[in-house]
Design a protein around this motif. Structure first.
Motif, PDB file in Angstrom:
ATOM      1  N   LYS A  80     -17.178 -59.425   5.432  1.00  0.00           N
ATOM      2  CA  LYS A  80     -16.714 -58.462   4.433  1.00  0.00           C
ATOM      3  C   LYS A  80     -15.201 -58.596   4.211  1.00  0.00           C
ATOM      4  O   LYS A  80     -14.738 -58.641   3.073  1.00  0.00           O
ATOM      5  CB  LYS A  80     -17.053 -57.038   4.880  1.00  0.00           C
ATOM      6  CG  LYS A  80     -16.563 -55.970   3.933  1.00  0.00           C
ATOM      7  CD  LYS A  80     -17.055 -54.581   4.267  1.00  0.00           C
ATOM      8  CE  LYS A  80     -16.892 -54.216   5.700  1.00  0.00           C
ATOM      9  NZ  LYS A  80     -17.254 -52.822   6.006  1.00  0.00           N
ATOM     10  N   LEU A  81     -14.438 -58.713   5.277  1.00  0.00           N
ATOM     11  CA  LEU A  81     -12.992 -58.865   5.140  1.00  0.00           C
ATOM     12  C   LEU A  81     -12.641 -60.191   4.470  1.00  0.00           C
ATOM     13  O   LEU A  81     -11.714 -60.255   3.653  1.00  0.00           O
ATOM     14  CB  LEU A  81     -12.316 -58.749   6.505  1.00  0.00           C
ATOM     15  CG  LEU A  81     -12.337 -57.338   7.107  1.00  0.00           C
ATOM     16  CD1 LEU A  81     -11.921 -57.380   8.571  1.00  0.00           C
ATOM     17  CD2 LEU A  81     -11.448 -56.400   6.304  1.00  0.00           C
ATOM     18  N   TYR A  82     -13.366 -61.245   4.803  1.00  0.00           N
ATOM     19  CA  TYR A  82     -13.147 -62.547   4.164  1.00  0.00           C
ATOM     20  C   TYR A  82     -13.375 -62.445   2.658  1.00  0.00           C
ATOM     21  O   TYR A  82     -12.548 -62.883   1.860  1.00  0.00           O
ATOM     22  CB  TYR A  82     -14.070 -63.585   4.801  1.00  0.00           C
ATOM     23  CG  TYR A  82     -14.101 -64.913   4.089  1.00  0.00           C
ATOM     24  CD1 TYR A  82     -12.962 -65.701   3.976  1.00  0.00           C
ATOM     25  CD2 TYR A  82     -15.284 -65.396   3.540  1.00  0.00           C
ATOM     26  CE1 TYR A  82     -13.000 -66.928   3.328  1.00  0.00           C
ATOM     27  CE2 TYR A  82     -15.329 -66.622   2.895  1.00  0.00           C
ATOM     28  CZ  TYR A  82     -14.186 -67.384   2.784  1.00  0.00           C
ATOM     29  OH  TYR A  82     -14.220 -68.588   2.140  1.00  0.00           O
ATOM     30  N   LEU A  83     -14.502 -61.854   2.262  1.00  0.00           N
ATOM     31  CA  LEU A  83     -14.804 -61.728   0.837  1.00  0.00           C
ATOM     32  C   LEU A  83     -13.779 -60.835   0.129  1.00  0.00           C
ATOM     33  O   LEU A  83     -13.390 -61.112  -1.004  1.00  0.00           O
ATOM     34  CB  LEU A  83     -16.225 -61.211   0.634  1.00  0.00           C
ATOM     35  CG  LEU A  83     -17.334 -62.158   1.106  1.00  0.00           C
ATOM     36  CD1 LEU A  83     -18.701 -61.494   0.949  1.00  0.00           C
ATOM     37  CD2 LEU A  83     -17.289 -63.492   0.391  1.00  0.00           C
ATOM     38  N   HIS A  84     -13.316 -59.793   0.801  1.00  0.00           N
ATOM     39  CA  HIS A  84     -12.311 -58.911   0.195  1.00  0.00           C
ATOM     40  C   HIS A  84     -10.972 -59.625   0.020  1.00  0.00           C
ATOM     41  O   HIS A  84     -10.183 -59.261  -0.847  1.00  0.00           O
ATOM     42  CB  HIS A  84     -12.126 -57.650   1.032  1.00  0.00           C
ATOM     43  CG  HIS A  84     -13.234 -56.664   0.854  1.00  0.00           C
ATOM     44  ND1 HIS A  84     -13.019 -55.321   0.751  1.00  0.00           N
ATOM     45  CD2 HIS A  84     -14.576 -56.818   0.757  1.00  0.00           C
ATOM     46  CE1 HIS A  84     -14.175 -54.694   0.598  1.00  0.00           C
ATOM     47  NE2 HIS A  84     -15.130 -55.591   0.602  1.00  0.00           N
ATOM     48  N   ALA A  85     -10.717 -60.648   0.818  1.00  0.00           N
ATOM     49  CA  ALA A  85      -9.455 -61.391   0.708  1.00  0.00           C
ATOM     50  C   ALA A  85      -9.337 -62.113  -0.626  1.00  0.00           C
ATOM     51  O   ALA A  85      -8.239 -62.479  -1.042  1.00  0.00           O
ATOM     52  CB  ALA A  85      -9.336 -62.391   1.857  1.00  0.00           C
ATOM     53  N   PHE A  86     -10.452 -62.302  -1.318  1.00  0.00           N
ATOM     54  CA  PHE A  86     -10.417 -62.970  -2.619  1.00  0.00           C
ATOM     55  C   PHE A  86      -9.852 -62.068  -3.714  1.00  0.00           C
ATOM     56  O   PHE A  86      -9.540 -62.546  -4.798  1.00  0.00           O
ATOM     57  CB  PHE A  86     -11.821 -63.454  -3.013  1.00  0.00           C
ATOM     58  CG  PHE A  86     -12.215 -64.733  -2.335  1.00  0.00           C
ATOM     59  CD1 PHE A  86     -12.007 -65.965  -2.939  1.00  0.00           C
ATOM     60  CD2 PHE A  86     -12.785 -64.706  -1.079  1.00  0.00           C
ATOM     61  CE1 PHE A  86     -12.368 -67.138  -2.309  1.00  0.00           C
ATOM     62  CE2 PHE A  86     -13.149 -65.872  -0.430  1.00  0.00           C
ATOM     63  CZ  PHE A  86     -12.937 -67.090  -1.048  1.00  0.00           C
ATOM     64  N   ARG A  87      -9.696 -60.774  -3.457  1.00  0.00           N
ATOM     65  CA  ARG A  87      -9.198 -59.855  -4.484  1.00  0.00           C
ATOM     66  C   ARG A  87      -7.807 -60.233  -4.974  1.00  0.00           C
ATOM     67  O   ARG A  87      -7.448 -59.940  -6.100  1.00  0.00           O
ATOM     68  CB  ARG A  87      -9.212 -58.417  -3.964  1.00  0.00           C
ATOM     69  CG  ARG A  87     -10.610 -57.901  -3.843  1.00  0.00           C
ATOM     70  CD  ARG A  87     -10.656 -56.462  -3.461  1.00  0.00           C
ATOM     71  NE  ARG A  87     -12.060 -56.033  -3.530  1.00  0.00           N
ATOM     72  CZ  ARG A  87     -12.447 -54.818  -3.291  1.00  0.00           C
ATOM     73  NH1 ARG A  87     -11.570 -53.891  -2.976  1.00  0.00           N
ATOM     74  NH2 ARG A  87     -13.721 -54.517  -3.374  1.00  0.00           N
ATOM     75  N   GLY A  88      -7.023 -60.868  -4.148  1.00  0.00           N
ATOM     76  CA  GLY A  88      -5.699 -61.312  -4.557  1.00  0.00           C
ATOM     77  C   GLY A  88      -5.605 -62.821  -4.695  1.00  0.00           C
ATOM     78  O   GLY A  88      -4.515 -63.358  -4.819  1.00  0.00           O
ATOM     79  N   HIS A  89      -6.743 -63.488  -4.678  1.00  0.00           N
ATOM     80  CA  HIS A  89      -6.791 -64.961  -4.697  1.00  0.00           C
ATOM     81  C   HIS A  89      -7.090 -65.462  -6.103  1.00  0.00           C
ATOM     82  O   HIS A  89      -8.020 -65.000  -6.754  1.00  0.00           O
ATOM     83  CB  HIS A  89      -7.882 -65.435  -3.737  1.00  0.00           C
ATOM     84  CG  HIS A  89      -8.116 -66.908  -3.756  1.00  0.00           C
ATOM     85  ND1 HIS A  89      -7.244 -67.801  -3.188  1.00  0.00           N
ATOM     86  CD2 HIS A  89      -9.124 -67.646  -4.284  1.00  0.00           C
ATOM     87  CE1 HIS A  89      -7.712 -69.023  -3.345  1.00  0.00           C
ATOM     88  NE2 HIS A  89      -8.848 -68.961  -4.022  1.00  0.00           N
TER      89      HIS A  89
END
Length: 154
Positions: A80-89
């Motif tokens: 979940k944290l990995y996928l959320h990291a894409f929000r600024g990617h």
């Protein structure tokens, strides 16, 4: 499995801020208690977001990740944290979708993995991106990913 099995996890049970980028995110794995018995694991992320690398505008997708584990399972909070990291990617749909699959394969070494990235329209065109590691294993139930094709407002 005992508590010692999970002692090395750095995010589960701890306050964990969203990673600044997918590259900085830590994907953690735990032992598969059913190793040797093929089965399918599905993660659905209906509110995935990333940024267009050209305009910086947000892109939205419905991701469905299916995998048949071998010795390891992905720890779900770290996913979940990995996928959320894409929000600024900033990344094109294809790069994000296939990159997620390749990172999971690198960490888990699953028997099989597939991902469906069902991206919402930008400029009137939805883009769907699909990736899998090879033929599906025989004898494992593979349900449809359940995401209908984009139909607009009709």
């Amino acid at each position: 499995m005992t508590a010692e099995t999970y002692a090395g996890l750095t995010q589960l049970g701890h306050a964990s801020p969203r990673p600044a980028s997918p590259d900085e995110a830590i994907l953690e794995a735990v032992p598969n208690p059913q190793a040797g018995h093929p089965y399918l694991v599905r993660f659905t992320c209906p509110e995935f977001t990333s940024l267009c690398p050209v305009t910086g505008q947000p892109d939205f997708a419905h991701l469905v990740i299916d995998y048949v584990p071998d010795r390891l399972l992905v720890e779900s909070k770290s996913l979940k944290l990995y996928l959320h990291a894409f929000r600024g990617h900033a990344g094109f749909h294809e790069a994000c979708t296939v990159g997620i699959a390749r990172r999971l394969v690198e960490v888990l070494a699953p028997v099989w993995l597939r991902i469906g990235g069902y991206w919402y329209p930008r400029g009137g065109i939805p883009i769907d991106v699909f990736y899998q590691t090879g033929p599906a294993p025989e004898g494992v139930w593979l349900p449809d990913q359940g995401v209908p094709p984009y139909r607009g407002r009709g």
